[in-house]
Each structure stands twice: as structure tokens, then as C-alpha cells.
Design a protein around this motif. Structure first.
Motif, PDB file in Angstrom:
ATOM      1  N   LEU A 117       0.819  -1.205   0.000  1.00 58.08           N
ATOM      2  CA  LEU A 117       0.000   0.000   0.000  1.00 58.08           C
ATOM      3  C   LEU A 117       0.858   1.263   0.000  1.00 58.08           C
ATOM      4  O   LEU A 117       1.788   1.399   0.786  1.00 58.08           O
ATOM      5  N   GLU A 118       0.526   2.188  -0.897  1.00 57.36           N
ATOM      6  CA  GLU A 118       1.217   3.467  -1.003  1.00 57.36           C
ATOM      7  C   GLU A 118       0.334   4.617  -0.526  1.00 57.36           C
ATOM      8  O   GLU A 118       0.833   5.627  -0.045  1.00 57.36           O
ATOM      9  N   GLN A 119      -0.963   4.447  -0.674  1.00 57.45           N
ATOM     10  CA  GLN A 119      -1.909   5.530  -0.375  1.00 57.45           C
ATOM     11  C   GLN A 119      -3.085   4.941   0.397  1.00 57.45           C
ATOM     12  O   GLN A 119      -3.823   4.107  -0.126  1.00 57.45           O
ATOM     13  N   PHE A 120      -3.247   5.370   1.650  1.00 51.98           N
ATOM     14  CA  PHE A 120      -4.340   4.883   2.498  1.00 51.98           C
ATOM     15  C   PHE A 120      -5.071   6.098   3.044  1.00 51.98           C
ATOM     16  O   PHE A 120      -4.611   6.751   3.974  1.00 51.98           O
ATOM     17  N   ASN A 121      -6.193   6.409   2.414  1.00 57.02           N
ATOM     18  CA  ASN A 121      -6.960   7.599   2.789  1.00 57.02           C
ATOM     19  C   ASN A 121      -8.337   7.174   3.285  1.00 57.02           C
ATOM     20  O   ASN A 121      -9.157   6.661   2.519  1.00 57.02           O
ATOM     21  N   ILE A 122      -8.582   7.409   4.569  1.00 61.56           N
ATOM     22  CA  ILE A 122      -9.846   7.013   5.181  1.00 61.56           C
ATOM     23  C   ILE A 122     -10.376   8.160   6.040  1.00 61.56           C
ATOM     24  O   ILE A 122     -11.053   7.975   7.039  1.00 61.56           O
ATOM     25  N   ASP A 123     -10.037   9.377   5.608  1.00 63.44           N
ATOM     26  CA  ASP A 123     -10.417  10.578   6.338  1.00 63.44           C
ATOM     27  C   ASP A 123     -11.923  10.849   6.220  1.00 63.44           C
ATOM     28  O   ASP A 123     -12.598  10.363   5.314  1.00 63.44           O
ATOM     29  N   ASN A 124     -12.432  11.634   7.185  1.00 63.53           N
ATOM     30  CA  ASN A 124     -13.825  12.092   7.176  1.00 63.53           C
ATOM     31  C   ASN A 124     -14.837  10.946   7.123  1.00 63.53           C
ATOM     32  O   ASN A 124     -15.700  10.878   6.239  1.00 63.53           O
ATOM     33  N   ASN A 125     -14.687  10.027   8.071  1.00 66.34           N
ATOM     34  CA  ASN A 125     -15.647   8.965   8.299  1.00 66.34           C
ATOM     35  C   ASN A 125     -16.093   9.034   9.757  1.00 66.34           C
ATOM     36  O   ASN A 125     -16.000  10.086  10.392  1.00 66.34           O
ATOM     37  N   LYS A 126     -16.549   7.923  10.321  1.00 70.45           N
ATOM     38  CA  LYS A 126     -16.987   7.875  11.712  1.00 70.45           C
ATOM     39  C   LYS A 126     -16.238   6.785  12.473  1.00 70.45           C
ATOM     40  O   LYS A 126     -16.762   6.173  13.393  1.00 70.45           O
ATOM     41  N   GLN A 169       3.048   6.163   1.406  1.00 65.85           N
ATOM     42  CA  GLN A 169       3.439   7.547   1.157  1.00 65.85           C
ATOM     43  C   GLN A 169       2.430   8.548   1.714  1.00 65.85           C
ATOM     44  O   GLN A 169       2.795   9.646   2.109  1.00 65.85           O
ATOM     45  N   THR A 170       1.152   8.151   1.723  1.00 64.71           N
ATOM     46  CA  THR A 170       0.092   9.040   2.193  1.00 64.71           C
ATOM     47  C   THR A 170      -0.814   8.284   3.154  1.00 64.71           C
ATOM     48  O   THR A 170      -1.286   7.187   2.835  1.00 64.71           O
ATOM     49  N   LEU A 171      -1.060   8.888   4.328  1.00 63.45           N
ATOM     50  CA  LEU A 171      -1.942   8.291   5.327  1.00 63.45           C
ATOM     51  C   LEU A 171      -2.823   9.405   5.890  1.00 63.45           C
ATOM     52  O   LEU A 171      -2.375  10.243   6.675  1.00 63.45           O
ATOM     53  N   LEU A 172      -4.084   9.423   5.462  1.00 62.23           N
ATOM     54  CA  LEU A 172      -5.026  10.454   5.898  1.00 62.23           C
ATOM     55  C   LEU A 172      -6.051   9.822   6.834  1.00 62.23           C
ATOM     56  O   LEU A 172      -6.865   8.995   6.418  1.00 62.23           O
TER      57      LEU A 172
END
Length: 303
Positions: free
Chosen positions: A229-238, A254-257
Motif C-alpha cells: 500500500l502506497e496511499q491509504f486515505n480514510i479521512d472524514n468517516n466515523k 506515502q500518504t496516510l489520511l
């Protein structure tokens, strides 16, 4: 008998020649930005946006690509008669209505790119079960209903984007069957439920975009198995709970939001160590006024 066979072959050939013309009229071809060759006496293989390939049955249409070309209308059911079609690329147009179930009859279909249109209804299970899809881009439409459980049937999928739609329900657990998947985009799509634990079996996954939904529960510890995994974006959830230290096993990340959730605790040193190598963007609710608040000594942004 030979005359009858020749007559049948002639009729089939004429029908195949007429199909592109039907496609032109059904999708308001007179208003296209570029319609070079269409409605001319040239072979349809020379028309703009049409690609043909030599087969045992002669030259056959294998690709239709008319991007940002003012293509308007509903995709006709008759498109299924283009049985050698491998690519249907019609993004950034003015298509509306539903995706015809008949697309599932095109066994050679590998790429469907219909994003940024005004398509509605549910994603037909037929295109997932019976084709050889490797790319499915349906983002920025108005699809509704649940994400089909039959998504797991499309085992050759490498990249799928369903973002920017109006789904209901959760991510189906059958997603774990997509063992070839490298990119999974389902952000801002009204998806709820929990993050499937078995998503950790997708060991070729490089991009996981699930931000701006209504996902609840915890990030499963097994997520650390996604080592590519290079990009894991799970922002703005609950989401809630602590951020799993197993994320530190993602040596290519590289990216973890993570911001915009209800996490608490602290970002583990295993994750912070990634900031010294690959991890360039790490965001979480670690600002002084955040409630709940995550302690983070290595974040690039405290939200």
C-alpha cells in the motif's frame, strides 16, 4: 446449403456494419465535437474513436473511445452486438440513464470508463460476472443501491473507481476475492458499515481511497498485511478506536489520511518511523482543540 450459408454471412456482415451507425444516432452523433469519418463512406475502422483488430472473422471493432466529445443519451442495448469489444471509453460526456445489462454479454470486455457523466440506477451485476474486466471507472455519476456482492466475481479487476456516487449499504465482503486489485477508489459515495476485515487479503493493493463516507468501527489490525500500500486515505468517516500500530508494516506507504474521525490514543512509533523514509503526508486530529484527540509527534498536519 452453400448459398444459404453465404447469405447468412452477408446478413451478419451488414448488421455489423450498421451497428456503429445505430450507435451514432442513439447518442446524438450530430452534436459531437469530433465526428470525423462517421456517416462517411470510409470503413468504420477509420472513424474517429473506433479501433478495429483483425480476427478470424475479419476486422472487428475492439475499442470505442470518445472522451469529452459531447456524447449524449443512453447507451443502447444493441451495443452488446459488438461482441469483440474490449474497451468502452466514454468518460466526460453527457450520458444518462442506466448501464445496459446487455454489456455483460460482451465476454471480451476488459475496460469500462464511463466516469463524469449523469448515469443513474444500480451497477448491473452482469458486467461483473460475465466479462473479463480489469478496469472499471464509474466515478462522478449518480449510481444508487448497494455495491453489488458480485463485485467479487470480477477477479481480473486491477483498478476500480466508484467514487462520487450515491450508494447505500456497506462495502461487500466479497471484495476480498479481488486478488489482482491494485487500486480501489470508493470515496464520497455514501458507503456505511465497517471496513471489511478480509480486505487485508488484497496483497497487491497500492491505493485504498475510502474517505468522506460513513464508515464506523475500528480499523482492523490485519490492515498491516497490505504491505504494498502506497496511499491509504480514510479521512472524514466515523471511525473510532486507536490507530493500529500494524500500519507501520506498510513500508511503501506515502500518504496516510486519518483526520475527520473519532480516533484517540497516539500514533505508534512504528508509523512515525515511516516518516523517515516513504511517508510524506500523515494527517490526524491531533490539534489542541480536537475532541477526541490523537497524540502525534510526527504528523505533517494536525487537524
Amino acid at each position: 446449403m452453400k448459398m444459404l450459408l453465404n447469405w447468412i454471412l452477408l446478413v451478419i456482415s451488414l448488421l455489423n456494419d450498421m451497428l456503429p451507425l445505430y450507435f451514432f444516432f442513439a447518442l446524438s452523433g450530430s452534436g459531437w465535437k469530433n465526428k470525423a469519418g462517421w456517416m462517411s463512406d470510409q470503413s468504420h475502422c477509420n472513424w474517429i474513436g473506433v479501433t478495429c483488430t483483425q480476427t478470424l472473422y475479419g476486422l472487428k471493432i475492439t475499442s470505442i473511445s470518445l472522451v469529452k466529445n459531447e456524447v449524449r443519451g443512453q447507451i443502447p442495448d444493441e451495443i452488446s452486438s459488438l461482441e469483440h469489444l474490449e474497451e468502452l471509453v466514454l468518460q466526460e460526456n453527457k450520458l444518462f440513464g442506466t448501464i445496459p445489462m446487455s454489456l455483460g454479454k460482451i465476454k471480451n470486455l476488459q475496460t469500462i470508463q464511463l466516469y463524469d457523466n449523469a448515469l443513474t440506477g444500480q451497477i448491473p451485476e452482469e458486467i461483473l460476472k460475465y466479462t473479463n474486466l480489469s478496469v472499471l471507472y464509474l466515478h462522478w455519476n449518480s449510481f444508487t443501491g448497494t455495491i453489488p456482492y458480485s463485485l467479487g466475481s470480477a477477479k481480473k479487476l486491477k483498478s476500480i473507481s466508484l467514487s462520487g456516487n450515491e450508494f447505500s449499504g456497506s462495502i461487500p465482503p466479497s471484495i476480498s476475492l479481488l486478488t489482482e486489485i491494485e487500486e480501489l477508489w470508493i470515496w464520497d459515495s455514501n458507503v456505511s458499515g465497517t471496513l471489511p476485515r478480509n480486505i487485508s487479503s488484497l496483497n497487491k493493493l497500492r491505493i485504498l481511497e475510502l474517505g468522506s463516507n460513513s464508515l464506523e468501527g475500528r480499523i482492523p489490525d490485519e490492515i498491516g498485511s497490505l504491505e504494498m500500500l502506497e496511499q491509504f486515505n480514510i479521512d472524514n468517516n466515523k471511525l473510532t478506536g486507536t490507530v493500529p500500530s500494524s500500519i507501520g508494516s506498510m513500508k511503501n506507504l506515502q500518504t496516510l489520511l486519518l483526520n475527520g474521525n473519532n480516533f484517540y490514543g497516539q500514533i505508534h512509533e512504528n508509523i512515525c518511523e515511516l516518516r523517515e523514509s516513504t511517508l510524506k503526508d500523515l494527517r490526524v486530529n491531533c490539534a489542541a482543540m480536537s475532541d477526541p484527540r490523537v497524540e502525534c509527534t510526527c504528523c505533517t498536519q494536525c487537524m
